[in-house]
Motif scaffolding. Structure first.
Motif, PDB file in Angstrom:
ATOM      1  N   ALA A  76      39.864 -40.642  24.483  1.00 35.23           N
ATOM      2  CA  ALA A  76      40.699 -39.417  24.439  1.00 35.23           C
ATOM      3  C   ALA A  76      41.863 -39.625  25.393  1.00 35.23           C
ATOM      4  N   LYS A  77      43.012 -39.138  24.744  1.00 30.24           N
ATOM      5  CA  LYS A  77      44.081 -39.313  25.693  1.00 30.24           C
ATOM      6  C   LYS A  77      44.615 -38.058  26.001  1.00 30.24           C
ATOM      7  N   VAL A  78      44.899 -37.933  27.371  1.00 28.93           N
ATOM      8  CA  VAL A  78      45.457 -36.414  27.847  1.00 28.93           C
ATOM      9  C   VAL A  78      46.814 -36.478  27.397  1.00 28.93           C
ATOM     10  N   VAL A  79      47.287 -35.600  26.963  1.00 33.40           N
ATOM     11  CA  VAL A  79      48.762 -35.276  26.436  1.00 33.40           C
ATOM     12  C   VAL A  79      49.655 -34.207  27.372  1.00 33.40           C
ATOM     13  N   MET A  80      48.823 -33.486  28.024  1.00 35.09           N
ATOM     14  CA  MET A  80      49.627 -32.450  28.758  1.00 35.09           C
ATOM     15  C   MET A  80      48.515 -32.003  29.937  1.00 35.09           C
ATOM     16  N   THR A  81      49.016 -31.774  31.032  1.00 35.37           N
ATOM     17  CA  THR A  81      48.329 -30.957  32.255  1.00 35.37           C
ATOM     18  C   THR A  81      49.298 -29.819  32.759  1.00 35.37           C
ATOM     19  N   ALA A  82      48.306 -28.842  33.350  1.00 36.36           N
ATOM     20  CA  ALA A  82      48.894 -27.751  34.030  1.00 36.36           C
ATOM     21  C   ALA A  82      48.020 -27.320  35.162  1.00 36.36           C
ATOM     22  N   ALA A  83      48.700 -26.372  35.976  1.00 35.78           N
ATOM     23  CA  ALA A  83      47.980 -26.015  37.118  1.00 35.78           C
ATOM     24  C   ALA A  83      46.832 -24.871  36.474  1.00 35.78           C
ATOM     25  N   PRO A  84      45.884 -24.598  37.308  1.00 39.34           N
ATOM     26  CA  PRO A  84      44.742 -23.709  36.972  1.00 39.34           C
ATOM     27  C   PRO A  84      45.302 -22.405  36.611  1.00 39.34           C
ATOM     28  N   ARG A  85      46.202 -21.972  37.220  1.00 39.11           N
ATOM     29  CA  ARG A  85      46.759 -20.446  37.034  1.00 39.11           C
ATOM     30  C   ARG A  85      47.717 -20.475  35.910  1.00 39.11           C
ATOM     31  N   ASP A  86      48.204 -21.583  35.490  1.00 34.05           N
ATOM     32  CA  ASP A  86      49.369 -21.224  34.710  1.00 34.05           C
ATOM     33  C   ASP A  86      48.805 -20.843  33.326  1.00 34.05           C
ATOM     34  N   ARG A  87      49.742 -20.551  32.445  1.00 31.40           N
ATOM     35  CA  ARG A  87      49.380 -20.339  31.011  1.00 31.40           C
ATOM     36  C   ARG A  87      48.836 -21.197  30.404  1.00 31.40           C
ATOM     37  N   ARG A  88      47.854 -20.986  29.462  1.00 29.05           N
ATOM     38  CA  ARG A  88      47.129 -21.835  28.646  1.00 29.05           C
ATOM     39  C   ARG A  88      48.228 -22.861  27.852  1.00 29.05           C
ATOM     40  N   PRO A  89      48.333 -24.406  28.311  1.00 34.40           N
ATOM     41  CA  PRO A  89      49.399 -25.278  27.522  1.00 34.40           C
ATOM     42  C   PRO A  89      48.779 -25.353  25.902  1.00 34.40           C
ATOM     43  N   GLY A  90      49.678 -25.775  25.128  1.00 33.80           N
ATOM     44  CA  GLY A  90      49.538 -25.983  23.682  1.00 33.80           C
ATOM     45  C   GLY A  90      49.955 -27.076  22.980  1.00 33.80           C
ATOM     46  N   VAL A  91      49.599 -27.296  21.897  1.00 33.63           N
ATOM     47  CA  VAL A  91      50.074 -28.062  20.861  1.00 33.63           C
ATOM     48  C   VAL A  91      50.530 -27.839  19.652  1.00 33.63           C
ATOM     49  N   SER A  92      51.497 -28.524  18.865  1.00 36.12           N
ATOM     50  CA  SER A  92      52.028 -28.340  17.628  1.00 36.12           C
ATOM     51  C   SER A  92      51.976 -29.566  17.025  1.00 36.12           C
ATOM     52  N   ILE A  93      51.569 -29.726  15.851  1.00 35.92           N
ATOM     53  CA  ILE A  93      51.533 -30.817  14.926  1.00 35.92           C
ATOM     54  C   ILE A  93      52.161 -30.719  13.751  1.00 35.92           C
ATOM     55  N   SER A  94      53.034 -31.886  13.491  1.00 29.37           N
ATOM     56  CA  SER A  94      53.845 -31.771  12.111  1.00 29.37           C
ATOM     57  C   SER A  94      52.991 -31.530  11.050  1.00 29.37           C
ATOM     58  N   PRO A  95      53.787 -31.250   9.795  1.00 29.76           N
ATOM     59  CA  PRO A  95      52.957 -30.863   8.644  1.00 29.76           C
ATOM     60  C   PRO A  95      52.445 -31.991   8.040  1.00 29.76           C
ATOM     61  N   ASP A  96      53.200 -33.295   8.112  1.00 23.36           N
ATOM     62  CA  ASP A  96      52.186 -34.538   7.755  1.00 23.36           C
ATOM     63  C   ASP A  96      51.220 -35.319   8.546  1.00 23.36           C
TER      64      ASP A  96
END
Length: 360
Positions: A96-116
């Protein structure tokens, strides 16, 4: 508790060469499995993806060589998004590779993946008093090697807007905004290079028409495989909630960069009569209709699909998908046909909206 998580609406992904497909299977409350099947529906391999306490599913996609399962983890120390890669040929699971971190009270982080499936963009929100002030994003290639870091600044925006992030096959990033009191659709383009250029295209789709204040009830932005970006908006009377029209915009960032605004499709009494004929019910107004998908044919003709789905009433009664509203546009953006498909599907209340759906 996740009921086969609603954050991942598509759990079946066709393989590019037509040799079969991979699915995300719900094994138990403690995990999932990525499974590959051939064209004869025979399982080739199955790889378990364990879910630990504090983890939920964020995304499921596939690239040319591997499938990606993205997990969100949250505890008292913070949040992170981790990608578990699974080799499409062997089913072997990578670390597993961690790609983003955030503080516990922050808004939930997200991902977007290209169509291909060759680009993954992870992002987190920086807020002040619940208002998004900027987004920090990191772009990865299909091997999850970091390509770029970007920051999207929204300090010039007003008090209320709704941002979302999309990534194209070449890594170009599009930030979409619904702003100006839910009346305007705006797209900001950020190149996958070190260029500081930010191109902005925005168009008001709401306003005052015939004395009625018309605002956006539901909107959907989609980056399609050819790199084009489309937006569709269901607009409604702000006071009564009555659906008014469907509006479609194509954002063209090539060359001079402009927008192609399709003629609006009005929800007239004649259209309501068509809906009633298809469903077998008297329809006095549209309710509970939501944009579901946008498709582009080989001839560059757009199809917009909306679905009526609603709860019958109360937590124990089933969820109902009544009909699909399908709208066709030609290659020049003109509306050319529409169709109402009676689905009339029921799902148990416990399965909510994950128990019904469609794929085109």
């Amino acid at each position: 508790t996740d009921r086969y998580d609603m954050r991942v609406p598509r759990k079946t992904l066709a393989l590019a060469d037509g040799s079969g497909f991979v699915i995300l299977a719900h094994q138990s409350a403690g995990g999932y499995a990525v499974e590959r099947y051939d064209a004869d529906l025979k399982m080739q391999w199955s790889t378990t993806i364990p879910i630990t306490p504090g983890e939920t599913l964020e995304a499921f996609e596939r690239g040319p060589q591997q499938a990606w399962v993205v997990l969100h983890h949250k505890d008292d120390s913070g949040q992170n998004l981790a990608v578990v890669p699974v080799n499409l040929q062997s089913g072997q699971k990578g670390p597993a590779k961690v790609v983003m971190t955030a503080a516990p009270r922050d808004r939930r982080p997200g991902v977007s993946i290209s169509p291909d499936g060759t680009r993954l963009l992870a992002f987190r929100y920086l807020t002040r008093e619940q208002q998004v002030k900027s987004i920090a994003a990191t772009l990865f290639d299909q091997n999850l090697a970091q390509v770029q870091e970007k920051a999207y600044d929204f300090r010039d925006q007003g008090d209320f807007f709704s941002p979302a992030v999309h990534v194209a096959n070449d890594g170009t990033q599009y930030v979409t905004l619904i702003s100006d009191g839910m009346k305007k659709l705006t797209v900001r383009r950020y190149l996958a290079t070190n260029s500081p250029e930010i191109k902005v295209l925005g168009v008001p789709v709401g306003g005052t028409f015939g004395g009625k204040a018309i605002t956006i009830r539901d909107a959907k932005f989609t980056v399609l495989g050819d790199g084009s970006l489309y937006a569709a908006a269901l607009c409604a009377d702000y006071k009564t909630g009555e659906y008014y029209s469907l509006k479609v915009v194509k954002y063209d960032f090539s060359g001079t960069g402009d927008m192609k605004f399709s003629p609006e499709f009005r929800f007239t009494p004649a259209y309501l009569a068509e809906v009633g004929k298809a469903s077998g019910l008297e329809v006095k107004r549209l309710d509970d209709v939501y944009l579901a998908d946008m498709l582009l044919t080989a001839e560059k003709q757009l199809v917009v699909i909306a679905e009526k789905h609603f709860e019958e009433g109360g937590n124990e009664l089933p969820v109902h998908a009544r009909e699909l509203h399908v709208f066709g546009y030609n290659e020049y953006g003109a509306p050319t046909w529409h169709s109402i498909v009676a689905k009339d599907q029921l799902a148990p209340a416990v399965d909510a909206y994950t128990g019904i759906g469609f794929r085109a």
